[in-house]
Design a protein around this motif. Sequence first.
Motif, PDB file in Angstrom:
ATOM      1  N   ARG A  65       1.102  -1.260  -0.155  1.00  0.00           N
ATOM      2  CA  ARG A  65       0.227   0.059   0.258  1.00  0.00           C
ATOM      3  C   ARG A  65       0.877   0.959   0.069  1.00  0.00           C
ATOM      4  O   ARG A  65       2.020   0.952   0.746  1.00  0.00           O
ATOM      5  N   SER A  66       1.093   2.556  -0.477  1.00  0.00           N
ATOM      6  CA  SER A  66       1.576   3.434  -0.801  1.00  0.00           C
ATOM      7  C   SER A  66       0.380   4.418  -0.538  1.00  0.00           C
ATOM      8  O   SER A  66      -0.994   4.459  -0.823  1.00  0.00           O
ATOM      9  N   ASN A  67       0.354   5.530  -0.400  1.00  0.00           N
ATOM     10  CA  ASN A  67      -0.763   6.468   0.107  1.00  0.00           C
ATOM     11  C   ASN A  67      -1.440   7.612  -1.468  1.00  0.00           C
ATOM     12  O   ASN A  67      -2.705   7.449  -1.482  1.00  0.00           O
ATOM     13  N   GLU A  68      -0.875   6.517  -2.806  1.00  0.00           N
ATOM     14  CA  GLU A  68      -1.353   6.351  -3.849  1.00  0.00           C
ATOM     15  C   GLU A  68      -2.580   5.186  -4.102  1.00  0.00           C
ATOM     16  O   GLU A  68      -2.840   5.304  -5.133  1.00  0.00           O
ATOM     17  N   GLY A  69      -2.448   4.226  -3.561  1.00  0.00           N
ATOM     18  CA  GLY A  69      -3.298   3.166  -3.467  1.00  0.00           C
ATOM     19  C   GLY A  69      -2.267   1.919  -3.383  1.00  0.00           C
ATOM     20  O   GLY A  69      -2.039   1.856  -2.686  1.00  0.00           O
ATOM     21  N   TRP A  70      -1.518   1.604  -4.497  1.00  0.00           N
ATOM     22  CA  TRP A  70      -0.655   0.144  -4.532  1.00  0.00           C
ATOM     23  C   TRP A  70       0.629   0.238  -5.154  1.00  0.00           C
ATOM     24  O   TRP A  70       0.192   0.996  -6.549  1.00  0.00           O
ATOM     25  N   ARG A  71       1.189   0.307  -4.680  1.00  0.00           N
ATOM     26  CA  ARG A  71       2.492   0.138  -5.440  1.00  0.00           C
ATOM     27  C   ARG A  71       3.328  -1.495  -5.974  1.00  0.00           C
ATOM     28  O   ARG A  71       3.264  -2.226  -5.093  1.00  0.00           O
ATOM     29  N   LEU A  72       3.099  -1.656  -6.713  1.00  0.00           N
ATOM     30  CA  LEU A  72       4.014  -2.907  -6.989  1.00  0.00           C
ATOM     31  C   LEU A  72       5.460  -3.124  -7.404  1.00  0.00           C
ATOM     32  O   LEU A  72       6.089  -2.199  -8.908  1.00  0.00           O
ATOM     33  N   ASN A  73       6.119  -3.964  -6.785  1.00  0.00           N
ATOM     34  CA  ASN A  73       7.213  -3.981  -7.550  1.00  0.00           C
ATOM     35  C   ASN A  73       7.752  -5.669  -7.163  1.00  0.00           C
ATOM     36  O   ASN A  73       7.748  -6.682  -6.965  1.00  0.00           O
ATOM     37  N   GLY A  74       8.264  -5.498  -8.915  1.00  0.00           N
ATOM     38  CA  GLY A  74       9.319  -7.471  -9.145  1.00  0.00           C
ATOM     39  C   GLY A  74       9.164  -7.500 -10.426  1.00  0.00           C
ATOM     40  O   GLY A  74       9.012  -6.218 -11.304  1.00  0.00           O
ATOM     41  N   THR A  75       9.152  -8.505 -11.088  1.00  0.00           N
ATOM     42  CA  THR A  75       9.543  -8.814 -12.553  1.00  0.00           C
ATOM     43  C   THR A  75       8.653 -10.260 -13.190  1.00  0.00           C
ATOM     44  O   THR A  75       8.809 -10.782 -12.370  1.00  0.00           O
ATOM     45  N   LYS A  76       8.709  -9.845 -14.409  1.00  0.00           N
ATOM     46  CA  LYS A  76       7.567 -10.710 -14.819  1.00  0.00           C
ATOM     47  C   LYS A  76       8.022 -11.549 -16.127  1.00  0.00           C
ATOM     48  O   LYS A  76       8.718 -10.751 -16.329  1.00  0.00           O
ATOM     49  N   ALA A  77       7.796 -12.466 -16.581  1.00  0.00           N
ATOM     50  CA  ALA A  77       8.163 -13.363 -17.657  1.00  0.00           C
ATOM     51  C   ALA A  77       7.242 -14.167 -18.696  1.00  0.00           C
ATOM     52  O   ALA A  77       6.537 -14.358 -18.323  1.00  0.00           O
ATOM     53  N   PHE A  78       7.747 -14.020 -19.952  1.00  0.00           N
ATOM     54  CA  PHE A  78       6.588 -14.824 -20.793  1.00  0.00           C
ATOM     55  C   PHE A  78       5.708 -14.260 -20.854  1.00  0.00           C
ATOM     56  O   PHE A  78       4.642 -14.786 -21.383  1.00  0.00           O
ATOM     57  N   ILE A  79       5.191 -12.555 -20.703  1.00  0.00           N
ATOM     58  CA  ILE A  79       3.697 -12.357 -20.942  1.00  0.00           C
ATOM     59  C   ILE A  79       3.001 -12.101 -22.509  1.00  0.00           C
ATOM     60  O   ILE A  79       4.045 -10.799 -22.730  1.00  0.00           O
TER      61      ILE A  79
END
Length: 116
Positions: A65-79
Amino acid sequence: MACPSVASFLSIHNMCGGMIDRFGTPEQKAKWLPDLCSMRKVFSYCLTEPGSGSDAAALRTRAARSNEGWRLNGTKAFISGGGYSDAYVVMCRSGDNSPRGISTVVVEAGPFRPTT
Ligand SMILES: Cc1cc2nc3c(=O)[nH]c(=O)nc-3n(C[C@H](O)[C@H](O)[C@H](O)COP(=O)(O)OP(=O)(O)OC[C@H]3O[C@@H](n4cnc5c(N)ncnc54)[C@H](O)[C@@H]3O)c2cc1C
Protein backbone atom coordinates in the motif's frame (compact mmCIF):
# COMPACT_ATOMS: atom_id res chain seq x y z
CA MET A 1 -6.98 -23.56 -40.82
CA ALA A 2 -6.03 -22.13 -37.44
CA CYS A 3 -3.40 -19.87 -35.95
CA PRO A 4 -2.24 -21.09 -32.51
CA SER A 5 -0.67 -17.71 -31.71
CA VAL A 6 -3.91 -15.80 -32.23
CA ALA A 7 -5.86 -18.52 -30.41
CA SER A 8 -3.52 -18.26 -27.39
CA PHE A 9 -3.66 -14.49 -27.43
CA LEU A 10 -7.46 -14.51 -27.40
CA SER A 11 -7.60 -17.24 -24.74
CA ILE A 12 -5.37 -15.23 -22.44
CA HIS A 13 -7.47 -12.10 -22.98
CA ASN A 14 -10.60 -14.15 -22.20
CA MET A 15 -8.97 -15.65 -19.08
CA CYS A 16 -8.51 -12.10 -17.79
CA GLY A 17 -12.19 -11.41 -18.43
CA GLY A 18 -13.15 -14.64 -16.67
CA MET A 19 -11.16 -13.70 -13.57
CA ILE A 20 -12.63 -10.21 -13.36
CA ASP A 21 -16.13 -11.58 -13.96
CA ARG A 22 -15.77 -14.27 -11.31
CA PHE A 23 -13.83 -12.47 -8.60
CA GLY A 24 -14.25 -8.72 -9.28
CA THR A 25 -16.53 -6.36 -7.41
CA PRO A 26 -19.55 -4.91 -9.28
CA GLU A 27 -17.56 -1.67 -9.68
CA GLN A 28 -14.54 -3.50 -11.14
CA LYS A 29 -16.73 -5.45 -13.55
CA ALA A 30 -18.45 -2.26 -14.71
CA LYS A 31 -15.08 -0.58 -15.15
CA TRP A 32 -13.22 -3.28 -17.09
CA LEU A 33 -15.58 -5.73 -18.74
CA PRO A 34 -17.32 -3.59 -21.40
CA ASP A 35 -14.00 -2.59 -23.02
CA LEU A 36 -12.58 -6.09 -22.50
CA CYS A 37 -15.54 -7.92 -24.04
CA SER A 38 -15.67 -5.58 -27.04
CA MET A 39 -11.85 -5.78 -27.33
CA ARG A 40 -11.56 -2.02 -27.26
CA LYS A 41 -8.92 -2.90 -24.65
CA VAL A 42 -6.67 -5.95 -24.86
CA PHE A 43 -5.67 -7.63 -21.58
CA SER A 44 -2.65 -9.74 -20.62
CA TYR A 45 -2.30 -12.20 -17.76
CA CYS A 46 0.86 -11.82 -15.65
CA LEU A 47 1.57 -14.82 -13.46
CA THR A 48 4.96 -16.19 -14.53
CA GLU A 49 8.22 -14.76 -13.15
CA PRO A 50 11.87 -15.56 -13.87
CA GLY A 51 11.94 -17.75 -10.71
CA SER A 52 8.39 -19.17 -10.74
CA GLY A 53 6.69 -20.96 -13.62
CA SER A 54 4.94 -24.24 -12.84
CA ASP A 55 5.34 -23.45 -9.16
CA ALA A 56 3.19 -20.34 -9.55
CA ALA A 57 2.60 -19.89 -5.81
CA ALA A 58 6.32 -19.12 -5.39
CA LEU A 59 5.89 -15.75 -7.09
CA ARG A 60 7.73 -12.85 -5.50
CA THR A 61 6.28 -9.67 -7.02
CA ARG A 62 5.20 -7.56 -4.06
CA ALA A 63 2.20 -5.28 -3.73
CA ALA A 64 2.41 -2.74 -0.94
CA ARG A 65 0.00 0.00 0.00
CA SER A 66 1.12 3.54 -0.75
CA ASN A 67 -0.54 6.93 -0.37
CA GLU A 68 -1.74 6.70 -3.99
CA GLY A 69 -3.06 3.14 -3.76
CA TRP A 70 -0.80 0.11 -4.38
CA ARG A 71 2.82 -0.01 -5.49
CA LEU A 72 3.97 -3.16 -7.31
CA ASN A 73 7.60 -4.24 -7.25
CA GLY A 74 8.88 -7.28 -9.14
CA THR A 75 9.59 -8.89 -12.52
CA LYS A 76 7.31 -10.86 -14.80
CA ALA A 77 8.40 -13.11 -17.68
CA PHE A 78 6.91 -14.73 -20.81
CA ILE A 79 3.90 -12.39 -20.78
CA SER A 80 1.95 -12.78 -24.01
CA GLY A 81 1.07 -9.29 -25.21
CA GLY A 82 3.58 -7.73 -22.80
CA GLY A 83 4.33 -4.22 -24.05
CA TYR A 84 1.31 -4.35 -26.37
CA SER A 85 -1.73 -4.82 -24.13
CA ASP A 86 -3.82 -2.03 -22.70
CA ALA A 87 -4.18 -3.62 -19.25
CA TYR A 88 -2.47 -6.35 -17.25
CA VAL A 89 -4.03 -8.73 -14.72
CA VAL A 90 -1.06 -9.14 -12.36
CA MET A 91 -0.67 -11.77 -9.66
CA CYS A 92 1.36 -10.37 -6.79
CA ARG A 93 2.02 -10.94 -3.13
CA SER A 94 0.16 -8.61 -0.78
CA GLY A 95 0.27 -10.97 2.20
CA ASP A 96 2.41 -13.78 3.59
CA ASN A 97 4.54 -16.24 1.59
CA SER A 98 1.81 -18.87 1.30
CA PRO A 99 -0.52 -19.20 -1.71
CA ARG A 100 -3.10 -17.29 0.36
CA GLY A 101 -0.81 -14.26 0.35
CA ILE A 102 -1.36 -13.74 -3.39
CA SER A 103 -3.66 -11.02 -4.73
CA THR A 104 -4.59 -9.93 -8.23
CA VAL A 105 -4.32 -6.34 -9.44
CA VAL A 106 -5.36 -4.83 -12.77
CA VAL A 107 -2.65 -2.47 -14.04
CA GLU A 108 -3.40 -0.15 -16.95
CA ALA A 109 -0.60 0.34 -19.47
CA GLY A 110 1.25 3.57 -18.89
CA PRO A 111 2.16 6.06 -21.60
CA PHE A 112 5.68 4.61 -21.99
CA ARG A 113 5.62 1.19 -23.61
CA PRO A 114 8.71 -0.90 -24.34
CA THR A 115 9.67 -0.92 -27.99
CA THR A 116 11.23 -4.40 -28.07
C1 LIG B 1 4.69 -18.83 -25.69
C2 LIG B 1 4.48 -18.65 -24.21
C3 LIG B 1 3.55 -17.73 -23.78
C4 LIG B 1 3.37 -17.53 -22.39
N1 LIG B 1 2.46 -16.60 -21.98
C5 LIG B 1 2.30 -16.36 -20.66
C6 LIG B 1 1.42 -15.33 -20.21
O1 LIG B 1 0.76 -14.65 -20.99
N2 LIG B 1 1.33 -15.11 -18.88
C7 LIG B 1 2.04 -15.83 -17.97
O2 LIG B 1 1.89 -15.57 -16.78
N3 LIG B 1 2.89 -16.81 -18.37
C8 LIG B 1 3.03 -17.09 -19.68
N4 LIG B 1 3.90 -18.08 -20.11
C9 LIG B 1 4.68 -18.80 -19.11
C10 LIG B 1 4.21 -20.23 -18.88
O3 LIG B 1 3.01 -20.23 -18.15
C11 LIG B 1 5.36 -20.92 -18.14
O4 LIG B 1 6.38 -21.12 -19.11
C12 LIG B 1 4.95 -22.23 -17.54
O5 LIG B 1 4.19 -21.96 -16.36
C13 LIG B 1 6.15 -23.10 -17.17
O6 LIG B 1 7.03 -22.39 -16.38
P1 LIG B 1 8.63 -22.42 -16.69
O7 LIG B 1 8.83 -22.10 -18.16
O8 LIG B 1 9.29 -21.56 -15.66
O9 LIG B 1 9.05 -23.92 -16.52
P2 LIG B 1 9.33 -24.73 -15.11
O10 LIG B 1 8.25 -24.41 -14.16
O11 LIG B 1 10.76 -24.36 -14.73
O12 LIG B 1 9.27 -26.18 -15.61
C14 LIG B 1 10.31 -26.79 -16.41
C15 LIG B 1 10.02 -28.24 -16.59
O13 LIG B 1 9.99 -28.92 -15.32
C16 LIG B 1 8.76 -29.59 -15.15
N5 LIG B 1 8.34 -29.50 -13.75
C17 LIG B 1 8.13 -28.34 -13.06
N6 LIG B 1 7.76 -28.62 -11.78
C18 LIG B 1 7.74 -29.96 -11.68
C19 LIG B 1 7.43 -30.85 -10.62
N7 LIG B 1 7.09 -30.43 -9.40
N8 LIG B 1 7.49 -32.18 -10.87
C20 LIG B 1 7.85 -32.63 -12.10
N9 LIG B 1 8.15 -31.84 -13.14
C21 LIG B 1 8.10 -30.52 -12.94
C22 LIG B 1 7.76 -28.92 -16.08
O14 LIG B 1 6.70 -29.79 -16.48
C23 LIG B 1 8.65 -28.53 -17.25
O15 LIG B 1 8.80 -29.62 -18.14
C24 LIG B 1 4.11 -18.31 -21.46
C25 LIG B 1 5.03 -19.24 -21.91
C26 LIG B 1 5.23 -19.41 -23.27
C27 LIG B 1 6.25 -20.44 -23.71
